[in-house]
Design an enzyme around this catalytic site. Structure first.
Site, PDB file in Angstrom:
ATOM      1  N   LYS A 121      46.670  43.181  36.949  1.00 36.03           N
ATOM      2  CA  LYS A 121      47.046  44.443  36.292  1.00 36.03           C
ATOM      3  C   LYS A 121      48.447  44.802  36.489  1.00 36.03           C
ATOM      4  O   LYS A 121      49.415  44.937  35.267  1.00 36.03           O
ATOM      5  CB  LYS A 121      46.229  45.622  36.584  1.00 36.03           C
ATOM      6  CG  LYS A 121      44.636  45.108  36.078  1.00 36.03           C
ATOM      7  CD  LYS A 121      43.843  46.467  36.501  1.00 36.03           C
ATOM      8  CE  LYS A 121      43.794  46.757  37.877  1.00 36.03           C
ATOM      9  NZ  LYS A 121      43.171  45.618  38.446  1.00 36.03           N
ATOM     10  N   THR A 122      48.933  44.758  37.727  1.00 31.99           N
ATOM     11  CA  THR A 122      50.215  45.302  38.081  1.00 31.99           C
ATOM     12  C   THR A 122      51.296  44.311  37.439  1.00 31.99           C
ATOM     13  O   THR A 122      52.090  44.630  37.222  1.00 31.99           O
ATOM     14  CB  THR A 122      50.343  45.527  39.512  1.00 31.99           C
ATOM     15  OG1 THR A 122      49.293  46.487  39.988  1.00 31.99           O
ATOM     16  CG2 THR A 122      51.784  46.072  39.891  1.00 31.99           C
ATOM     17  N   ASP A 166      50.383  52.646  36.503  1.00 27.11           N
ATOM     18  CA  ASP A 166      49.535  51.647  37.255  1.00 27.11           C
ATOM     19  C   ASP A 166      48.275  52.543  37.664  1.00 27.11           C
ATOM     20  O   ASP A 166      48.505  53.985  37.865  1.00 27.11           O
ATOM     21  CB  ASP A 166      50.230  51.142  38.319  1.00 27.11           C
ATOM     22  CG  ASP A 166      49.800  50.029  38.830  1.00 27.11           C
ATOM     23  OD1 ASP A 166      48.799  49.405  38.382  1.00 27.11           O
ATOM     24  OD2 ASP A 166      50.289  49.243  39.694  1.00 27.11           O
ATOM     25  N   GLU A 167      47.180  52.031  38.328  1.00 30.09           N
ATOM     26  CA  GLU A 167      46.232  52.601  39.145  1.00 30.09           C
ATOM     27  C   GLU A 167      45.598  53.887  38.307  1.00 30.09           C
ATOM     28  O   GLU A 167      45.449  55.130  38.871  1.00 30.09           O
ATOM     29  CB  GLU A 167      46.568  53.093  40.458  1.00 30.09           C
ATOM     30  CG  GLU A 167      47.341  51.997  41.326  1.00 30.09           C
ATOM     31  CD  GLU A 167      46.170  51.167  41.961  1.00 30.09           C
ATOM     32  OE1 GLU A 167      45.183  51.547  41.966  1.00 30.09           O
ATOM     33  OE2 GLU A 167      46.474  50.088  42.699  1.00 30.09           O
ATOM     34  N   GLN A 191      37.662  50.766  41.386  1.00 22.88           N
ATOM     35  CA  GLN A 191      38.575  51.012  42.684  1.00 22.88           C
ATOM     36  C   GLN A 191      38.916  52.741  42.419  1.00 22.88           C
ATOM     37  O   GLN A 191      40.066  53.124  43.200  1.00 22.88           O
ATOM     38  CB  GLN A 191      39.730  50.102  42.564  1.00 22.88           C
ATOM     39  CG  GLN A 191      39.644  48.753  42.667  1.00 22.88           C
ATOM     40  CD  GLN A 191      40.763  47.955  42.977  1.00 22.88           C
ATOM     41  OE1 GLN A 191      41.643  48.211  43.719  1.00 22.88           O
ATOM     42  NE2 GLN A 191      41.043  47.295  41.713  1.00 22.88           N
ATOM     43  N   ARG A 227      41.483  42.968  48.907  1.00 27.99           N
ATOM     44  CA  ARG A 227      42.789  42.945  49.340  1.00 27.99           C
ATOM     45  C   ARG A 227      43.088  41.711  50.109  1.00 27.99           C
ATOM     46  O   ARG A 227      44.153  41.233  50.160  1.00 27.99           O
ATOM     47  CB  ARG A 227      43.348  43.964  50.705  1.00 27.99           C
ATOM     48  CG  ARG A 227      43.098  45.485  50.274  1.00 27.99           C
ATOM     49  CD  ARG A 227      43.719  45.714  48.787  1.00 27.99           C
ATOM     50  NE  ARG A 227      43.152  45.964  47.894  1.00 27.99           N
ATOM     51  CZ  ARG A 227      43.276  45.709  46.520  1.00 27.99           C
ATOM     52  NH1 ARG A 227      44.272  45.470  46.172  1.00 27.99           N
ATOM     53  NH2 ARG A 227      42.093  45.515  45.445  1.00 27.99           N
TER      54      ARG A 227
HETATM   55  P1  ATP Z   1      44.659  45.464  42.211  1.00 26.50           P
HETATM   56  O1  ATP Z   1      43.416  45.819  41.252  1.00 26.50           O
HETATM   57  O2  ATP Z   1      44.264  45.217  43.383  1.00 26.50           O
HETATM   58  O3  ATP Z   1      45.839  46.357  42.010  1.00 26.50           O
HETATM   59  P2  ATP Z   1      46.037  43.936  40.131  1.00 26.50           P
HETATM   60  O4  ATP Z   1      45.180  43.670  38.920  1.00 26.50           O
HETATM   61  O5  ATP Z   1      47.047  44.952  39.962  1.00 26.50           O
HETATM   62  O6  ATP Z   1      45.291  44.062  41.389  1.00 26.50           O
HETATM   63  P3  ATP Z   1      47.976  42.026  40.642  1.00 26.50           P
HETATM   64  O7  ATP Z   1      48.202  42.444  42.075  1.00 26.50           O
HETATM   65  O8  ATP Z   1      48.972  42.290  39.628  1.00 26.50           O
HETATM   66  O9  ATP Z   1      46.622  42.352  40.361  1.00 26.50           O
HETATM   67  O10 ATP Z   1      47.838  40.474  40.964  1.00 26.50           O
HETATM   68  C1  ATP Z   1      47.152  39.839  42.123  1.00 26.50           C
HETATM   69  C2  ATP Z   1      47.703  38.709  42.498  1.00 26.50           C
HETATM   70  O11 ATP Z   1      47.495  37.812  41.579  1.00 26.50           O
HETATM   71  C3  ATP Z   1      49.402  38.820  42.819  1.00 26.50           C
HETATM   72  O12 ATP Z   1      49.644  37.798  43.716  1.00 26.50           O
HETATM   73  C4  ATP Z   1      49.727  38.203  41.353  1.00 26.50           C
HETATM   74  O13 ATP Z   1      50.965  37.627  41.442  1.00 26.50           O
HETATM   75  C5  ATP Z   1      48.913  36.931  41.034  1.00 26.50           C
HETATM   76  N1  ATP Z   1      48.725  36.870  39.741  1.00 26.50           N
HETATM   77  C6  ATP Z   1      48.414  37.498  38.691  1.00 26.50           C
HETATM   78  N2  ATP Z   1      48.602  37.048  37.388  1.00 26.50           N
HETATM   79  C7  ATP Z   1      48.731  35.702  37.815  1.00 26.50           C
HETATM   80  C8  ATP Z   1      48.791  34.322  36.904  1.00 26.50           C
HETATM   81  N3  ATP Z   1      48.546  34.535  35.667  1.00 26.50           N
HETATM   82  N4  ATP Z   1      48.910  33.328  37.508  1.00 26.50           N
HETATM   83  C9  ATP Z   1      48.877  33.106  38.924  1.00 26.50           C
HETATM   84  N5  ATP Z   1      49.267  34.290  39.807  1.00 26.50           N
HETATM   85  C10 ATP Z   1      48.856  35.387  38.973  1.00 26.50           C
HETATM   86 MG    MG Z   2      47.543  46.631  41.190  1.00 28.13          MG
END
Ligand code: ATP
Ligand code: MG
Length: 733
Positions: free
Chosen positions: A33-34, A220-221, A251, A600
């Site tokens: 997402k981020t 975000d969040e 979350q 995490r």
């Molecule tokens: P959270 O809910 O914990 O905030 P999130 O959904 O924001 O998580 P991110 O932090 O954006 O998730 O991504 C999680 C990890 O996966 C990061 O290390 C990111 O770089 C990696 N990632 C995200 N998308 C891809 C992708 N398409 N290919 C490889 N790695 C990815």
């Molecule tokens: Mg995130």
């Protein structure tokens, strides 16, 4: 396709490329997402849809804002400047400075901290003749904050929403408080968004100006926004509707700060043409970690529901480890050992985190890491011995053993407030300077002579000095823990935090309790203070690689290769407060917190729980957290620490039964309550321990007595080698 888009999966790419109109990305932890949000930001700039200043981006922490700025810069290949990128507070403050006059402020207004806020509110209440003993100010402060979180100015509080606080005067007091702030050209934290939202609501020109200015909004969040944040966003997004929010209902962990999960549902209602994108592939964690987290969160009933599958090529990995330990010290030892091992194996320390439920838990780990020489940082808070309340309590202790400690004396002489104003303190310093005596000596003189101070401060000082004399006597009689406990109570210090209704106050009281526990591990007050001084000296640690220690709340959005999750015990996690409330709601929020914790971890997750929590010199049995039972068995590997392994070897029926059974065999602690503190003390032993006897020591485990010298024993421990220990901590095995 540009590189940065090629690094996304098709669903993520769709979310990045759907630039126009409202978009909600609703997806589980670690699904990117981020990353989507950051890439979207960059994509807007690369495709020239917007200049950097035309994007409004909201993150949950300043750190997250920094990271996003760096990543956007990396993608566009130049520094990203002039961005409206930050937390709600930071963005609100910036906006309010530009339009302060609309709410009767000047652009250079001061932002008050919580202390100032409380002082001001008290003044307002006193001026209105409110009986502060009957209606303590913190209660009203909490109410005002709730109103502000919901975007309610005094004028907008309807009679139906008014409270019966101070006989129905809450609304009027709120209005008076806001007026006082205006007179002082000041705003509190809540005002930053309350005022800006009000301006956007009532000043069409300002609103139109921002509609032109911000073409795109990124959040975000999103699951942790409160109502005023939502209203602020909705106003800004009106018209173009180019708003993209990413979040995960599982979350949502800030309801205690006014966050409303309903904002997710509201979004789809307020933006009927909103697209909703779901991301299902998790790129962060291994399959067992994901499965464990999914199994856990499935126990929550109020969920929007979603799928999460492993997206990493190397998703296979170790099971989640659940380690049962004897007590929190053994828990800290286990974590320390594993971190050392990881370090030896070449893992960077910055990829390791210890995530605790409550702030006080960091102490045991900090001490262990310091003992092992492993650098660490406490994220989102101070190190244990540097926390305000801990420093205050230490200052009291220092004055107790060392009356000439002026720094300590100064710190506590008017804390809690005893009515020693500036002039009294000046008189005190003057006297000390003239007599070349420590402040405490000058204080004695002033307190018990007729001149130099007005009656009220003189009385207050006399009471404090009499207190210290009494506590010094008690120290000889009752021992250090009981004395310090009494001192914190009788000085009014404990009460100060009990009266404080800020969200941090309960944590401060827990820290004080933990401090007393730590104190109980030492033979004397002086010995303890020396220890603390040594621990604190370790202050300046080399920059660079460090283990991260933080609360689960502070860990949102972050990721680490190896994550330790200690203290999974009923009453700690889920917290006692959640259990006391009794409802499903509080419990489900705790479970979401556990879910945040597990997710995490990239590769290794180690969950642990102690069978006993030490209360001064003794144990109380702790029940393993219900969340442990909710982790799907096939993805979990259970292990015990050294003490428990011994138990198992000795034939205990089950891992959990072992320590509890042993705890039951121990003589029951004599628990007595002194004021605010419950202190358990080991009852005196009937027969003395003799040379050659087999014994058990709290810290070092089993061993055989080599020599006895008064209350000291030399013991050859099975594991820890030969040590001299106090017999108080030893019992016959
Ligand atoms: P959270 O809910 O914990 O905030 P999130 O959904 O924001 O998580 P991110 O932090 O954006 O998730 O991504 C999680 C990890 O996966 C990061 O290390 C990111 O770089 C990696 N990632 C995200 N998308 C891809 C992708 N398409 N290919 C490889 N790695 C990815
Ligand atoms: Mg995130």
């Amino acid at each position: 396709m540009p590189d940065y888009l090629a690094r996304l999966n098709p669903e993520q790419r769709a979310a990045v490329e759907a630039l126009d109109g409202p978009l909600l990305v609703l997806a589980g932890a670690g699904t990117g997402k981020t990353r989507v949000l950051t890439t979207r930001f960059a994509h807007l700039l690369v495709t020239r849809r917007a200049f950097p200043s035309q994007v409004l981006a909201v993150t949950f922490t300043n750190k997250a804002a920094r990271e996003m700025r760096e990543r956007v810069s990396a993608i566009i290949g130049r520094p990203a400047e002039g961005l409206w990128l930050g937390t709600f507070h930071a963005l609100g403050a910036r906006m309010l400075r530009r339009h302060a006059e609309h709410v009767g402020l000047k652009s250079n207004f001061t932002i008050l901290d919580t202390d100032d806020q409380m002082r001001l509110l008290k003044q307002v209440m006193e001026a209105a003749g409110v009986d502060l003993r009957r209606w303590p100010a913190p209660g009203l402060m909490a109410l005002l904050q709730r109103w502000k979180d919901r975007g309610l100015t005094p004028e907008r509080v309807t009679p139906a929403e008014d409270s019966d606080y101070a006989n129905g005067r809450a609304r009027a007091l709120y209005a008076a408080y806001q007026q006082r702030l205006r007179d002082l050209n000041a705003a509190d934290f809540g005002d930053l968004l309350l005022h800006t939202t009000e301006i956007l609501r009532t000043e069409p020109e300002v609103l139109a100006q921002y509609h032109r200015a911000f073409r795109y909004i990124l959040v975000d969040e999103y699951q942790d926004t409160n109502l005023v944040q939502y209203l602020w966003l909705r106003l800004l997004a009106q018209g173009h509707g180019n708003i993209c929010c990413v979040g995960d209902d599982d979350q949502s962990i800030y309801s205690w700060r006014g966050a409303e999960i309903e904002n997710i549902l509201r979004f789809e209602r307020d933006f009927p043409d909103a697209r909703v994108v779901r991301l299902e592939r998790n790129y962060r964690s291994t399959r067992p970690i994901l499965a464990a987290a999914a199994g856990l969160i499935a126990h929550n009933r109020s969920r929007l529901g979603k799928t999460l599958r492993p997206g990493r090529d190397d998703a296979e990995g170790e099971k989640v480890q659940v380690v049962a330990l004897w007590d929190s010290e053994e828990e800290a030892r286990m974590v320390g050992e594993r971190i050392e091992a990881a370090q030896r194996a070449g893992h960077p320390l910055s990829e390791i985190a210890i995530l605790v439920r409550a702030g006080f838990q960091t102490r045991a780990f900090e001490e262990r890491l310091i003992a092992l020489g492993i650098p660490y940082r406490v994220v989102g808070g101070a190190r244990f011995y540097e926390r305000e309340e801990v420093r205050d309590a230490l200052a009291y202790m220092r004055v107790l053993v060392q009356p000439a400690d002026d720094l300590a004396f100064e710190r506590i002489v008017n804390k809690p407030k005893r009515g020693l104003g500036d002039s009294a303190l000046r008189a005190l310093h003057e006297r000390a300077r003239l007599e070349r005596s420590p402040l405490a000596v000058a204080a004695e003189r002033l307190a018990f002579s007729a001149e130099g101070l007005r009656p009220r401060p003189r009385q207050a000082l006399a009471e404090l000095m009499r207190g210290f004399a009494r506590w010094r006597e008690q120290l000889r009689r009752d021992g250090h823990v009981a004395t310090v406990a009494a001192m914190l109570d009788e000085s009014g210090y404990t009460e100060m935090w009990k009266q404080d209704r800020s969200p941090e106050a309960p944590g401060r009281l827990e820290n004080l309790k933990e401090l007393l526990r730590a104190l109980g591990e030492f033979e004397s007050l002086a010995g303890f203070l020396d220890h603390v001084a040594l621990v604190m000296e370790n202050d300046e640690q080399a920059e660079g690689e460090r283990v991260a220690l933080m609360t689960l709340h502070a860990a949102k959005g972050l990721e680490f290769d190896m994550v330790f999750l200690p203290g999974w015990e009923e009453g700690l996690f889920p917290s006692q407060r959640a259990l006391d409330e009794g409802g499903e709601k509080a419990l489900e929020e705790e479970r979401r917190l556990a879910y945040v914790g597990l997710t995490r971890a990239r590769k290794v997750a180690v969950v642990s729980h102690a069978a006993n929590r030490r209360v001064y010199g003794n144990w109380t049995a702790a029940i393993p957290s219900r969340f442990l039972d909710e982790l799907p068995e096939e993805h979990v590997e259970k292990a015990g620490g050294a003490a428990l392994e011994r138990q198992r070897a000795a034939g205990a029926a089950s891992m959990f039964a072992g320590p509890l059974a042993l705890a039951a065999r121990r003589p029951p602690p004599r628990i007595y309550e002194t004021g605010s503190w419950e202190i358990a003390e080991r009852p005196p032993r009937a027969e003395p321990i003799a040379v050659g006897e087999r014994v058990f020591h709290q810290k070092f485990g089993y061993g055989r007595v080599l020599a006895v010298e008064e209350d000291r024993l030399d013991i050859a421990f099975d594991k820890a080698g030969t040590k001299r220990v106090l017999d108080r901590f030893v019992e016959k095995a």
